[in-house]
Design a protein around this motif. Structure first.
Motif, PDB file in Angstrom:
ATOM      1  N   VAL A   1      -6.703   8.546   5.844  1.00 36.70           N
ATOM      2  CA  VAL A   1      -5.976   7.445   5.203  1.00 36.70           C
ATOM      3  C   VAL A   1      -6.726   6.181   5.583  1.00 36.70           C
ATOM      4  O   VAL A   1      -6.884   5.878   6.762  1.00 36.70           O
TER       5      VAL A   1
ATOM      6  N   PRO B   1      -4.365   0.898   4.957  1.00 37.00           N
ATOM      7  CA  PRO B   1      -3.101   0.507   4.322  1.00 37.00           C
ATOM      8  C   PRO B   1      -2.953  -1.016   4.356  1.00 37.00           C
ATOM      9  O   PRO B   1      -3.244  -1.649   5.368  1.00 37.00           O
TER      10      PRO B   1
ATOM     11  N   THR C   1      -1.020  -4.766   2.242  1.00 39.53           N
ATOM     12  CA  THR C   1      -0.050  -5.348   1.322  1.00 39.53           C
ATOM     13  C   THR C   1      -0.291  -6.843   1.200  1.00 39.53           C
ATOM     14  O   THR C   1      -1.146  -7.401   1.891  1.00 39.53           O
TER      15      THR C   1
ATOM     16  N   ILE D   1       2.689  -1.346  -0.957  1.00 39.05           N
ATOM     17  CA  ILE D   1       1.629  -1.037   0.003  1.00 39.05           C
ATOM     18  C   ILE D   1       0.594  -0.144  -0.665  1.00 39.05           C
ATOM     19  O   ILE D   1       0.935   0.873  -1.269  1.00 39.05           O
TER      20      ILE D   1
ATOM     21  N   MET E   1      -3.359   1.851  -0.284  1.00 34.95           N
ATOM     22  CA  MET E   1      -4.237   2.533   0.682  1.00 34.95           C
ATOM     23  C   MET E   1      -5.089   3.519  -0.087  1.00 34.95           C
ATOM     24  O   MET E   1      -4.857   3.747  -1.271  1.00 34.95           O
TER      25      MET E   1
ATOM     26  N   HIS F   1       1.840   3.404  -5.812  1.00 37.00           N
ATOM     27  CA  HIS F   1       1.876   2.774  -4.495  1.00 37.00           C
ATOM     28  C   HIS F   1       3.132   3.166  -3.737  1.00 37.00           C
ATOM     29  O   HIS F   1       4.050   3.781  -4.285  1.00 37.00           O
TER      30      HIS F   1
ATOM     31  N   PHE G   1       0.095  -1.112   8.482  1.00 36.25           N
ATOM     32  CA  PHE G   1      -0.517  -1.751   7.325  1.00 36.25           C
ATOM     33  C   PHE G   1      -0.761  -3.207   7.651  1.00 36.25           C
ATOM     34  O   PHE G   1      -0.037  -3.817   8.429  1.00 36.25           O
TER      35      PHE G   1
END
Length: 148
Positions: A38, A41, A43, A55, A57, A108, A140
């Motif tokens: 991942v 992340p 926002t 958010i 990613m 998202h 994030f």
């Protein structure tokens, strides 16, 4: 030595040391499961009175298909998984062999019922829950100003 020459030496020394003098360092970050990564992340900062945050990613190096099925954050009363057509599918597919990117304009993760404003430059916790990989603790970054 003149003021200009001293400044130039300071800037050159900072660049040689890998220090960004004028621009903040990028804060890309990654979280790993057994079958994918991942990446970053992120926002937008929340607008005044906003109750939701989208958010985004990316999921990279996916060797086994999975599905993002839920998320939790102490900053929100709930979370929704939003499909590319703004629907709420039973999870977001993460196919093997390709990169999947979540963005505010497409599929998202949406935090709902924000309990506090999301401020630019800050980092906040989130737990991502996957069908196969299980729960993954992550965070994030608020990388962008609030949308107008």
């Amino acid at each position: 030595m003149s003021h200009v020459m001293r400044r130039r030496h300071v800037l050159q020394a900072a660049l040689c040391a890998g220090v960004g003098v004028f621009a903040p360092a990028a804060q890309a970050h990654e979280y790993f499961t057994a079958h994918f990564t991942v990446e970053h992340p992120w926002t937008h900062a929340s607008a005044r009175g906003a109750g939701v945050a989208a958010i985004g990613m990316s999921f990279l190096d996916v060797t086994v298909a999975d599905r993002l099925i839920a998320a939790h954050s102490p900053l929100a009363t709930g979370a929704e998984l939003v499909g590319a057509d703004n629907s709420a599918p039973p999870g977001i597919a993460i196919p093997a062999g390709q990169t999947t990117t979540l963005t505010a304009a497409g599929a998202h993760l949406r935090l709902v019922g924000l309990t506090q404003p999301l401020k630019l430059g800050r980092e906040y916790p989130v737990t991502l829950v996957f069908e196969r990989a299980g729960a993954l603790k992550a965070s994030f970054l608020v990388d962008y100003p609030a949308p107008e």
